[in-house]
Design a protein around this motif. Structure first.
Motif, PDB file in Angstrom:
ATOM      1  N   ILE A 206      -8.217  21.054  25.885  1.00  0.00           N
ATOM      2  CA  ILE A 206      -7.880  20.014  24.914  1.00  0.00           C
ATOM      3  C   ILE A 206      -8.921  20.039  23.804  1.00  0.00           C
ATOM      4  CG2 ILE A 206      -7.693  17.517  24.539  1.00  0.00           C
ATOM      5  CD1 ILE A 206      -6.682  17.285  27.429  1.00  0.00           C
ATOM      6  N   THR A 207      -8.463  20.106  22.560  1.00  0.00           N
ATOM      7  CA  THR A 207      -9.365  20.090  21.418  1.00  0.00           C
ATOM      8  C   THR A 207      -9.934  18.688  21.248  1.00  0.00           C
ATOM      9  OG1 THR A 207      -8.205  21.875  20.276  1.00  0.00           O
ATOM     10  CG2 THR A 207      -9.514  20.378  18.909  1.00  0.00           C
ATOM     11  N   VAL A 208     -11.243  18.613  21.064  1.00  0.00           N
ATOM     12  CA  VAL A 208     -11.912  17.328  20.873  1.00  0.00           C
ATOM     13  C   VAL A 208     -12.176  17.119  19.394  1.00  0.00           C
ATOM     14  CG1 VAL A 208     -13.973  15.960  21.375  1.00  0.00           C
ATOM     15  CG2 VAL A 208     -12.956  17.401  23.163  1.00  0.00           C
ATOM     16  N   SER A 209     -11.664  16.008  18.881  1.00  0.00           N
ATOM     17  CA  SER A 209     -11.855  15.646  17.480  1.00  0.00           C
ATOM     18  C   SER A 209     -12.649  14.346  17.423  1.00  0.00           C
ATOM     19  CB  SER A 209     -10.500  15.469  16.789  1.00  0.00           C
ATOM     20  OG  SER A 209     -10.661  15.253  15.406  1.00  0.00           O
ATOM     21  N   ALA A 223     -22.238  16.613  20.029  1.00  0.00           N
ATOM     22  CA  ALA A 223     -20.836  16.763  20.417  1.00  0.00           C
ATOM     23  C   ALA A 223     -20.296  18.128  20.006  1.00  0.00           C
ATOM     24  CB  ALA A 223     -20.002  15.648  19.792  1.00  0.00           C
ATOM     25  N   PHE A 224     -20.672  18.596  18.821  1.00  0.00           N
ATOM     26  CA  PHE A 224     -20.219  19.917  18.380  1.00  0.00           C
ATOM     27  C   PHE A 224     -20.810  21.003  19.278  1.00  0.00           C
ATOM     28  CE2 PHE A 224     -20.106  17.845  13.955  1.00  0.00           C
ATOM     29  CZ  PHE A 224     -18.811  17.395  14.168  1.00  0.00           C
ATOM     30  N   THR A 229     -14.610  20.432  18.004  1.00  0.00           N
ATOM     31  CA  THR A 229     -14.387  21.368  16.893  1.00  0.00           C
ATOM     32  C   THR A 229     -13.611  20.754  15.735  1.00  0.00           C
ATOM     33  OG1 THR A 229     -12.382  22.192  17.977  1.00  0.00           O
ATOM     34  CG2 THR A 229     -14.442  23.417  18.368  1.00  0.00           C
ATOM     35  N   MET A 230     -13.423  19.439  15.753  1.00  0.00           N
ATOM     36  CA  MET A 230     -12.546  18.839  14.753  1.00  0.00           C
ATOM     37  C   MET A 230     -13.052  17.434  14.418  1.00  0.00           C
ATOM     38  SD  MET A 230      -8.358  18.629  15.043  1.00  0.00           S
ATOM     39  CE  MET A 230      -8.207  20.385  15.381  1.00  0.00           C
ATOM     40  N   VAL A 231     -12.678  16.973  13.222  1.00  0.00           N
ATOM     41  CA  VAL A 231     -12.941  15.593  12.796  1.00  0.00           C
ATOM     42  C   VAL A 231     -11.633  15.002  12.309  1.00  0.00           C
ATOM     43  CG1 VAL A 231     -14.076  14.163  11.051  1.00  0.00           C
ATOM     44  CG2 VAL A 231     -15.380  15.935  12.255  1.00  0.00           C
ATOM     45  N   CYS A 260     -12.170  19.657   9.464  1.00  0.00           N
ATOM     46  CA  CYS A 260     -11.927  18.240   9.204  1.00  0.00           C
ATOM     47  C   CYS A 260     -10.516  18.033   8.661  1.00  0.00           C
ATOM     48  CB  CYS A 260     -12.916  17.706   8.173  1.00  0.00           C
ATOM     49  SG  CYS A 260     -14.643  17.813   8.667  1.00  0.00           S
ATOM     50  N   GLY A 261      -9.798  17.098   9.249  1.00  0.00           N
ATOM     51  CA  GLY A 261      -8.531  16.667   8.684  1.00  0.00           C
ATOM     52  C   GLY A 261      -8.778  15.702   7.539  1.00  0.00           C
ATOM     53  N   LEU A 262      -7.895  15.702   6.551  1.00  0.00           N
ATOM     54  CA  LEU A 262      -8.039  14.771   5.434  1.00  0.00           C
ATOM     55  C   LEU A 262      -6.671  14.291   4.977  1.00  0.00           C
ATOM     56  CD1 LEU A 262      -7.521  16.261   2.311  1.00  0.00           C
ATOM     57  CD2 LEU A 262      -9.296  17.665   3.319  1.00  0.00           C
ATOM     58  N   ILE A 263      -6.664  13.065   4.469  1.00  0.00           N
ATOM     59  CA  ILE A 263      -5.449  12.425   3.972  1.00  0.00           C
ATOM     60  C   ILE A 263      -5.551  12.374   2.453  1.00  0.00           C
ATOM     61  CG2 ILE A 263      -3.971  10.390   4.076  1.00  0.00           C
ATOM     62  CD1 ILE A 263      -5.533   9.647   6.688  1.00  0.00           C
ATOM     63  N   ALA A 264      -4.610  13.003   1.764  1.00  0.00           N
ATOM     64  CA  ALA A 264      -4.663  13.089   0.299  1.00  0.00           C
ATOM     65  C   ALA A 264      -3.572  12.223  -0.321  1.00  0.00           C
ATOM     66  CB  ALA A 264      -4.548  14.541  -0.165  1.00  0.00           C
TER      67      ALA A 264
END
Length: 389
Positions: A206-209, A223-224, A229-231, A260-264
Motif C-alpha cells: 500500500i502506498t503511503v501518502s 516517514a519518507f 512516497t506521496m503527499v 505530490c498531488g495538487l489541485i489546480a
C-alpha cells in the motif's frame, strides 16, 4: 484487482506528426490491429516493414497524443459519495466509470474520506466486487483511503468523531479483509513516532501518502525514509512553507523519491503558489479531489450528515470550510495553461503520465493499449481542447 477496459479505439493505424509527452520533436505512433502501441518513432525514421492490410494513416498535424488521465483522488460523482455506497446504489458505479471515461479518464482510485469503519468496509466490499466484474468505463485501480488516521488539527472537513489513532491494530481493524483493494492511504506520520505503521503498510504493498498533518520536516523525512512516497493535495491541510520551518511540504519537494498531488482549481492553491511548486520540483501530479456533485450543477448537496454548497465548481461546508471541487480532472490541465504556469506538454503529462508514475504504472510507450487522447492547442485563443481518438 484487475478490471477490463474499453477496447482501444485506435487500431491498425499509423499516427503521424504527433507530439508526445516525454518525447522530443514530432513522432509517429504505430498501433497494431490489437490496438497496442508497437512503436513510437521520430518522424522521418526509415524502417522496413510490410504494411498490414487496411492500414490507416492519421495525420494529427502537430497535435499532442497521450494516454487518458488517471485520477488518484476522487471522492464521488453524479451525486454519489463513495463512502455512501450500498447494495441499493451500487448500480451507480458503472455510470460513474462511464462518465469518467467520457471525461478522458482511463483509470481512477475511488477515495474514501474519514467515516465509520462500517462505512469504509461496506464501500471497500462493493468497490472490490464491481472492479472484479466491470468491463467498460474508466478502470478502478483500487481505493485511496484518505483517513481516518489524520491529525485532528488538520482534519479540515473530515468528521472528528471518526478519527482514529495510528497504530497497526487500528489499521488492521479498518482494512479488515479488504487490504488488497486499498492502494493508497493518506495519514499523518507524526501520529506514529516509531514508524511501525508505514513499514506495515508497505509490507502490504500500500502506498503511503502524507497529508492532513502537522508534521515537521524532520518527521516527514523520517516517514519518507520508512517508505512513504506521496503527499496528498500539496499545501492543503499541512503547515505552510516557512523559511525557518519548511515542514512536510518542504521535505517532500526536495526529495526526488516523493510525488505530490495538487489541485489546480484556483481555490485550494493560489496560481502563484502553484507556479512556485512547479518550479521547485518535477515530482507532481494533478488530482481532481472531486466530490459527489461532480457532473451535477452548482447547488447545495448532502455530505455525510452535513451539507456542502457548490459554487463555480468549488465545494464548501456551510461554515465556509473548503471540502473539494466538482471540476473534472482536465479542468486543472486547462487552468495551468490559462494561468501561464507551464507549457502544454507538462500540463498534459501532469494528468496522464505523472499519476501513472506515482503508482508505478507504465506511461505512454510501446506495449501500452492505444487508449489515446488528441489534444489541440489553439495559439490564437490560447485554449487547449481534447478528444478521444
Amino acid at each position: 484487482m484487475t478490471q477490463a477496459t474499453h477496447k482501444p479505439i485506435a487500431s491498425n493505424v499509423d499516427i503521424i506528426n504527433a507530439r508526445v509527452p516525454g518525447y522530443q520533436d514530432l513522432q509517429m505512433l504505430l498501433v497494431n490491429h490489437e490496438g497496442v502501441i508497437e512503436q513510437i518513432l521520430p518522424m522521418g525514421t526509415v524502417f522496413k516493414r510490410i504494411p498490414p492490410p487496411d492500414l490507416q494513416t492519421w495525420d494529427v498535424a502537430g497535435d499532442w497524443i497521450s494516454l487518458g488521465g488517471v485520477d488518484l483522488q476522487i471522492n464521488g460523482a453524479l451525486g454519489l459519495a463513495f463512502t455512501e455506497l450500498t447494495p441499493e446504489n451500487a448500480a451507480m458505479l458503472p455510470k460513474i466509470s462511464q462518465y469518467l471515461w467520457d471525461a478522458g479518464v482511463d483509470a481512477y482510485l475511488p477515495t474514501l474520506v474519514t467515516t465509520s469503519i462500517e462505512n469504509i468496509q461496506r464501500s471497500l466490499n462493493i468497490i472490490a466486487d464491481f472492479a472484479s466484474r466491470s468491463t467498460t468505463g474508466a478502470k478502478i485501480l483500487g481505493v485511496h483511503l484518505e483517513g481516518p488516521f489524520l491529525n485532528y488539527g488538520k482534519r479540515g472537513a473530515h468528521p472528528a468523531e471518526y478519527l482514529l489513532p495510528l497504530t497497526i491494530e487500528e489499521v488492521k481493524r479498518v482494512l479488515g479483509d479488504y487490504a488488497s483493494i486499498v492502494k493508497i492511504i493518506t495519514l499523518a506520520p507524526e501520529l506514529d513516532p516509531g514508524g511501525e505503521v508505514i513499514a506495515y503498510l508497505r509490507s502490504l504493498d500500500i502506498t503511503v501518502s502524507l497529508g492532513h498533518s502537522q508534521a515537521t520536516a524532520d518527521q516527514a523525512q523520517q516517514a519518507f525514509d520508512l517508505g512513504a512516497t506521496m503527499v496528498t493535495h500539496a499545501f492543503n491541510a499541512m503547515p505552510p512553507l516557512h523559511h525557518r520551518e519548511p515542514g512536510l511540504l518542504g521535505a517532500a519537494i526536495t526529495n526526488s523519491n516523493v510525488m505530490c498531488g495538487l489541485i489546480a482549481d484556483g481555490q485550494h492553491v493560489a496560481p502563484t503558489m502553484l507556479k512556485i511548486l512547479l518550479r521547485a520540483t518535477q515530482e507532481l501530479f494533478l488530482v481532481s479531489d472531486a466530490l459527489a456533485p461532480l457532473g451535477l450543477p452548482d447547488g447545495i448537496y448532502p455530505w455525510d450528515s452535513r451539507h456542502i454548497e457548490v459554487k463555480n465548481g468549488t465545494a464548501r461546508l456551510l461554515d465556509g470550510t473548503l471540502t473539494g471541487t466538482t471540476l473534472p480532472l482536465f479542468v486543472g490541465v486547462q487552468n495551468l495553461l490559462k494561468w501561464g504556469i507551464c507549457d502544454v506538454e507538462r500540463a498534459i503529462a501532469l494528468a496522464t503520465n505523472a499519476p501513472r508514475k506515482a503508482m508505478n504504472l507504465p506511461v505512454i510507450s510501446p506495449g501500452q493499449p492505444a487508449n489515446l487522447l488528441r489534444w489541440h492547442w489553439d495559439e490564437t485563443t490560447k485554449e487547449l481542447t481534447w478528444q478521444r481518438l
